[in-house]
Structures are given as structure tokens and as C-alpha cells.
Design a protein around this motif. Structure first.
Motif, PDB file in Angstrom:
ATOM      1  N   LYS A  33      -5.407  -2.349  -6.811  1.00 39.34           N
ATOM      2  CA  LYS A  33      -7.386  -2.212  -6.883  1.00 39.34           C
ATOM      3  C   LYS A  33      -7.964  -1.337  -6.341  1.00 39.34           C
ATOM      4  N   HIS A  34      -6.877  -0.380  -5.286  1.00 37.09           N
ATOM      5  CA  HIS A  34      -8.289   0.368  -4.779  1.00 37.09           C
ATOM      6  C   HIS A  34      -7.480   1.677  -4.907  1.00 37.09           C
ATOM      7  N   LEU A  59      -3.798  -5.749  -4.903  1.00 38.26           N
ATOM      8  CA  LEU A  59      -5.150  -5.959  -3.820  1.00 38.26           C
ATOM      9  C   LEU A  59      -4.923  -4.226  -3.938  1.00 38.26           C
ATOM     10  N   GLU A  89       0.887  -0.621   0.748  1.00 36.82           N
ATOM     11  CA  GLU A  89       0.305  -0.106  -0.379  1.00 36.82           C
ATOM     12  C   GLU A  89       0.830   1.249  -0.133  1.00 36.82           C
TER      13      GLU A  89
END
Length: 569
Positions: free
Chosen positions: A35-36, A32, A5
Motif C-alpha cells: 500500500k505504501h 500494508l 517492508e
């Protein structure tokens, strides 16, 4: 914030707009995080090699950081071809790959590449294919490592960098508690004023004495955006210019001072201008194999060389320079023009006519499409802002010779590493970086078959690229090389699938064309379509691309080859 992240947030902060990669356990957290992401568009490819080519494509003309990623082990190793392209062609690319959990080092964990106990050493392998490879060892150092890597990618001559992220740093109890934005400091490579002055004096002296000067322009000038400065320089002093295949189109190829492409598959006018020149001003050139007729020792025997390059390592690497400026081509040429303008008035206009190879008559007697005529048709139908990518093969010679690039258009071929399918896949990255520009790939059928399944990726992510497949059911360039070197050929023939059916099965549009008129109609429709499309163009095997093994011409080159065989010493 978890490690991946933090990496994604850091990349968002420096304007990264896309990331290309393959799925895998060690990449799951990155997938992930992407994805965000609100600003980075993730593209999951069918094969990681394609992701690495797409990252190169994203960086190619945009100057932005290309990003690719893969899981540990075999997925990561599939990135090597694209990283080699980024290294040879100076693209700023960041590769991120997983790394097996360090607590299991030497035990043979799945995808382990520690170099211990008969496992491959990925740190050594990535170090060999990048400017620098990092192994992240502490989550608290995530931002420091990312910042250093990205700055190295852009520093001096751009290139690829790589970060290993061990799986143990992605576990739930690991976090980045000290996130900070990446401080990207891209410092231009400024030319040394003393070197600029020396080169300016050399050029002014040559021009005042009526010596013949030729500008030879390579991809380094394209990357730096030096077209405007070069155009001012050559027009002020009426200096004819040739380009390498890599520099093709930096100034309009229909410009009266353009003599064409200088290489072994280039134009005779460019070869003649080079042989007539007393001094060659080379801008952004690496003097690659095909651009130097096989690194000929005598290429600069009768003429001086002034070399402008961002990388001091390129100076004297192939040919000894009589003068050199190390710096960004745009800045160096601008400084050179300013210094020369203080020393010399503009030259009188030279009476010369532009050559338009898209209008050149081509004798064609067979029923199938002549690839040269198809390149001419493409040239006449290109949108004003189109990007054309050639892949590796005989089709490149046809496009390089007959395609005429105008202002606002761009052309690129595989660079020094020269992989097949680099453009077939890289085009998706180019399109995402330039969504407003039509992107067209000219590729051989052999190139397309290597990785054309990424058409599924283009359809899934709605990336409207057009592929023109030069279909002759053979590896023509390899065949010609075999005939030249061994006087026979073999294992170069193959069958092609039904490309129209393949395109339809993937959700794209396919066209089969067997005449020039059919090609032109298909191209016009594909350009207006706004979705991925394949044009399966059936070309004749009997047409041979322009080729000369010597700047003196084909006959002289053949005579040299015969003499070498008769008198090998």
C-alpha cells in the motif's frame, strides 16, 4: 524496517512494477507494505490462482519479474497452477506466502503447513513446483534470501521461486536492521563457439548440396527476442520457416518464407515443408505433445535435427539431435549467422508468395458465427501493437490457424502445463506490464466460466482488457475427444449466463454478437473504449477446427488410428 517492508523495498529496487495476491492474515503485513510502495502497484484478486496467472502474464513478454503472494495454507496452495505455468513456460516469477507461527508447529495452528502432525508439507509442495523454495528463518537473512531467490528466477532458463514468511517474523519486535538492495545479476547463457561452428558447418554443407532446410521456431526464440536475428538468417539463405503455436508471430506470418504453424491443428503447407525437409533447424523448441503429433517416434526418421535451446535438458529429451547449441536463442542465432556468413554467400531469392490465412475462404452455411471467420475478422482489425492471448480449448485451434500476426503484435497460448483460464486471468498481468498495448483474450465459454469473476478485479483497478468469449454452450474439445476415443459424448453441455448483464453488474461493458458484422462493430467499439469489456460471440457448434493426427494429413492419420484399433500390437 519490518520483514515485508524490506521485501517490498528490495523488489522496488529491481524494477518490479506490480504484485498480485490474495488477502489474508499472514499476508496482512505485505499488503500494508505494498500500500505504501511508491512504484509497485498492488492488485488484490478475488482468487489467488488468478494472482499466480497474472504474475505469469506480467513476466510473459516483459522479461520482468512477476510477483504473486498469498496467505498461509489454502491461500498459498491456490498459487500452484500459476507456478506450474511459470515452470513449464520459463517465466521468472516470485511467489511469497505466509507460514504459520513456528512456535506452534505441530499443534494444528490455523493454516499450518509444517508437515507435522497431519498438516500438509508446504515446503515439499512448493519445492516441487518451483526452481527453489525458501523458508525464511531469520529476519536478518531477509535480503540474502530475497536476493538468492530473485537471481535463481532469472538464472539460466527462467522460472518460478518461492519464499515462506513465518508469521512470527512479522511480529512487532521483529525488524530488518541490515537492509541492502538486491544485487540482480542476470547472466546470459552464451553459446559455445565450438558448437556454433559445428552447427554452422552442418547447415552450410546442407545448403551447398541443395538440401532442403526448414527452420522450426518455438517460444524460446520469442522469449529471447530472437526475431530480428532469425529474420536475417532465413532471408540471407532463403530458408522457409514454420513456427509452433508457441512461436507464432515471431516473424510476420505474411512473410513469403513463412509456411505456417506446424502442429496437429496447424497448416498443411507447414506439414508439407516439414516432410520435404532434409534438415530441420529447431530454435527454442521443447517438442511438446501437440507440436509433435503425439510425440511420434518417426518424426525425425528421415531428416536431421539441429536443436538450439537455452536448457541442455531439452536437448535429446524427445528427439535425438544431430547437432545442438545450448544458449540464449538470440545470442545463439546471432553467432550462427555470423559464422555462416563467413563461410557462405547469401542465397538467390526464392520466388514464393506469402499465404494470408485471414483471407482464406471458409464455407459457412449456418446462422451463427463461424469461429474461423471471427478469427479472420480479428486478424484484420488488430491494432499494430496488439497482444492476443488464447486460452485452452477449441478456440485456440481457430486462432492459431486463422489469426495472422504482424510485426509489433504478439500471440501467446497456454504452454505445456496448459490450464484453462490461465489467459483469462493472466491478461491483467500482461496489460499492467504493457499499458500502451491493447490486450485481447480469445477464450471458450468453459474457460471464462472458470474464473471470469476476475472481471471485478479488472474494473476495480481500471485494467482495460477485452475478452472475446467463443460461446457455444459446450466443452467442444472434450466432446471431440470423447467422440474420437469412445464414440459417444457426455457431460459437456452447459448453460451460459447473460454476459452483457454480468459485465454491466461488474461495471464493465458487455456485447452480445450473433453475426460477423455485429462482432466487428463490437470489437471496434471495445478497442476504442479504454475499459474492461466482454464480447459474447455466439458461434456455431457445427464448425470443426483443422486437425490432423499425422503430419501426413488427416486421411493418413485416420488410417493409422484405424489400423491401431484393428491391430493393437
Amino acid at each position: 524496517m519490518r520483514v515485508y517492508e524490506a521485501i517490498v523495498k528490495g523488489l522496488e529496487g529491481i524494477g518490479v512494477g506490480a504484485a498480485f495476491g490474495g488477502a489474508g492474515e499472514n499476508a496482512a503485513g505485505l499488503m500494508l507494505a505494498l500500500k505504501h510502495s511508491k512504484s509497485i502497484r498492488p492488485v488484490i484478486t478475488r482468487h489467488e490462482q488468478a494472482a499466480s496467472f497474472m504474475a505469469c502474464g506480467y513476466a510473459m513478454f516483459s522479461g520482468q519479474l512477476g510477483v504473486c503472494f498469498a496467505t498461509a495454507g489454502p491461500g498459498a496452495f491456490n498459487l500452484f497452477s500459476g507456478l506450474a505455468v511459470a515452470m513449464s513456460d520459463s517465466y521468472p516469477v516470485l511467489a511469497i506466502s505466509g507460514f504459520a507461527s513456528r512456535k506452534w508447529t505441530g499443534k494444528g495452528a490455523l493454516n499450518e503447513t509444517s508437515g507435522v502432525s497431519r498438516t500438509p508439507n508446504s515446503q515439499a509442495m512448493f519445492s516441487a513446483t518451483t526452481k527453489k523454495s525458501f523458508l525464511l528463518t531469520d529476519a536478518a537473512k531477509t535480503c540474502d534470501v530475497l536476493e538468492e531467490a530473485v537471481n535463481i528466477a532469472f538464472e539460466g532458463r527462467p522460472g518460478p521461486v518461492h519464499i515462506h514468511v513465518p508469521e512470527d517474523l512479522t511480529e512487532h519486535d521483529m525488524s530488518v536492521d541490515n537492509f541492502r538492495p538486491v544485487d540482480l545479476q542476470v547472466k546470459p547463457v552464451l553459446p559455445d563457439p565450438a558448437r556454433v561452428r559445428d552447427v554452422a558447418e552442418t547447415l552450410v554443407e546442407a545448403l551447398e548440396k541443395g538440401k532442403k532446410v526448414l527452420a522450426l521456431i518455438g517460444f524460446g526464440a520469442v522469449k529471447s527476442g530472437a526475431g530480428h536475428e532469425l529474420k536475417q538468417l532465413i532471408e540471407r539463405y532463403q530458408i522457409p520457416f514454420a513456427t509452433t503455436l508457441d512461436g507464432k508471430g515471431i516473424i510476420a506470418e505474411r512473410h513469403p518464407l513463412c509456411v505456417g504453424v506446424f502442429c496437429d491443428s496447424g497448416h498443411s503447407a507447414a506439414r508439407k515443408a516439414f516432410l520435404d525437409a532434409d534438415l530441420v533447424l529447431a530454435v527454442g523448441n521443447s517438442f511438446a505433445q501437440h507440436a509433435t503429433f503425439g510425440f511420434r517416434d518417426d518424426l525425425f526418421a528421415d531428416r536431421k535435427l539441429i536443436h538450439i535451446n537455452i536448457d541442455i535438458g531439452e536437448i535429446d529429451k524427445v528427439y535425438k539431435a544431430d547437432g545442438a547449441v545450448i544458449g540464449d536463442a538470440k545470442l545463439a542465432v546471432g553467432a550462427l549467422l555470423a559464422k555462416m556468413s563467413d563461410m557462405l554467400e547469401p542465397s538467390l531469392p526464392v520466388d514464393c508468395e506469402a499465404t494470408d490465412y485471414s483471407e482464406e475462404h471458409i464455407l459457412h452455411l449456418t446462422g451463427s458465427i463461424h469461429p474461423g471467420q471471427m478469427a479472420q475478422s480479428l486478424s484484420k482489425r488488430l491494432p499494430d501493437n496488439a497482444i492476443v492471448l488464447a486460452d485452452a480449448g477449441a478456440h485456440l485451434a481457430w486462432l492459431g490457424y486463422y489469426l495472422q500476426i504482424a510485426p509489433g503484435q504478439s500471440f501467446r497460448k497456454p504452454g505445456g502445463f496448459g490450464p484453462m483460464a490461465g489467459s483469462v486471468n493472466g491478461a491483467l498481468g500482461v496489460k499492467l506490464a504493457h499499458p500502451e498495448r491493447p490486450v485481447i483474450v480469445g477464450c471458450g465459454d468453459g474457460c471464462y466460466l472458470l474464473s471470469g469473476f476476475e472481471l471485478l478485479t479488472a474494473v476495480q483497478y481500471d485494467i482495460p482488457v477485452i475478452w472475446i468469449v467463443f460461446n457455444n454452450n459446450e466443452f467442444q474439445l472434450i466432446k471431440l475427444y470423447q467422440l474420437q476415443s469412445y464414440q459417444e459424448y457426455g457431460l459437456v453441455d452447459f448453460d451460459n449466463p447473460d454476459y452483457v448483464g454480468f459485465a454491466q453488474a461488474c461495471g464493465a461493458k458487455g456485447y452480445r454478437v450473433e453475426t460477423l458484422a455485429e462482432f466487428e462493430a463490437a470489437l471496434d467499439e471495445a478497442l476504442a473504449l479504454g475499459k474492461p469489456a466482454i464480447i459474447d460471440a455466439h458461434i456455431t457448434r457445427l464448425a470443426l477446427p483443422h486437425y490432423s493426427p499425422s503430419p501426413e494429413g488427416l486421411v493418413a492419420g485416420v488410417a493409422e488410428m484405424i489400423e491401431k484399433r484393428i491391430r493393437p500390437d
